[in-house]
Write an enzyme that holds these catalytic residues in place. Sequence first.
Site, PDB file in Angstrom:
ATOM      1  CB  CYS A 165      -0.931  -0.015   1.216  1.00  0.00           C
ATOM      2  SG  CYS A 165      -1.971   1.445   1.323  1.00  0.00           S
ATOM      3  CB  CYS A 168      -0.591   2.469   4.033  1.00  0.00           C
ATOM      4  SG  CYS A 168      -2.095   1.745   3.408  1.00  0.00           S
ATOM      5  CG  ASP A 169       3.214   1.215   4.474  1.00  0.00           C
ATOM      6  OD1 ASP A 169       2.795   1.754   5.508  1.00  0.00           O
ATOM      7  OD2 ASP A 169       3.021   0.019   4.214  1.00  0.00           O
TER       8      ASP A 169
END
Length: 343
Positions: A165, A168-169
């Site tokens: 992701c 997300c990251d």
Amino acid sequence: MRVWATAVGAFSRLRPRAVRMSCGVLHHMSTSTVENVVIVGTGCAGLTAAIYTGRANLSPLVLEGPLPGGQLTTTSEVENFPGFPTGVDGFQLMQNLREQATKFGARFEQALVTSVNFSSMPRKLVAGDRVILAKTVIVATGASPRMTGIPGEKELYGGKGVTTCATCDGAFYKKMDVAVIGGGDSAAEEALFLTRFASKVYLVHRRDSLRASKIMADRATSHPKIVCVWDSVPLAVEGVGAGAVSGLKIKNVKTGAESVLPVKGIFVAIGHVPNTGPFAAVLDTDEGGYFKPAAGSQVRTNVPGVYVAGDCADHVYRQAITAAGMGCAAAIETERWLAEHGG
Ligand code: NAP
């Protein structure tokens, strides 16, 4: 390893794979009272549905599967969930949602649904030797990222350099080189998103043209920070000994040449597998295997009183907040259905 609020430490933190179908012999099994609403899944969608149906005094029964808390429990910091200006740990966020749902009367049980019978009322869900009866059901079973299965991938997944992701990251890879594996819209989107942070983004694809839509493919291939590595398959993630990704070993399928891309982050974007399990036998699905909501709704299904929410029914947005929104919508639909049908 952090332990979930109940005794789920024994559960594997690995991604849930497809739930096996089985033909339960319902009349030989123990049954329970008829629940107002059974929610299957404890990711963002399921827990939000639990909060809303709990607060509506429906005393929801929430069934926890093999990955309690869902995909967010495998990420570290979540910086884009509204309401947390300094970010929130993914595991903690899910604990908070669970606590909130419990406060409103949600009940949690570990149960893997192996077959269902939605042809009559009450709806029946079989989990082990138990048959759970319900007036309404919210299916929020999520989706699992498809993984490559190469050596090192599992060992360095989640906070050690391998992730699925970018949203997300990605921000953790400022001024670093990273690799994205895949050639579809997800891979192109992930690669483009990562250009905001990374110095260089290798887009590793097993063929010599992207599967992604033309507009996304054009954007990715023309971006100055994206280096397309064609005809190449990943062989191994390097850095297991050191506990952090130090490279991606690849092989050119045309020449047979092997090389190592010196990257600190590896984003696997080769598609998702929706966890539709035994529900797929009775609920409509699309060509990708995702639940297909009834026309004009995001959460209603072809079975009255049965709703879907989150990544098992959404291959487009796949965000924690959109899953939570669908969980909320499914809960409101459930309340209305019960009010209309004598819940
Ligand atoms: P996808 O379209 O199925 O693409 C998966 C990619 O991964 C393909 O390029 C495939 O290669 C490659 N791949 C599959 N297994 C592999 C393996 N074991 N090793 C190496 N490569 C592998 O999946 P997706 O990109 O997640 O997209 C899913 C759906 O969501 C699509 O309909 C897509 O259009 C949609 N989507 C839309 C958007 C958007 O509109 N913004 C964003 C994301 C996703 P091959 O090409 O050789 O098969």
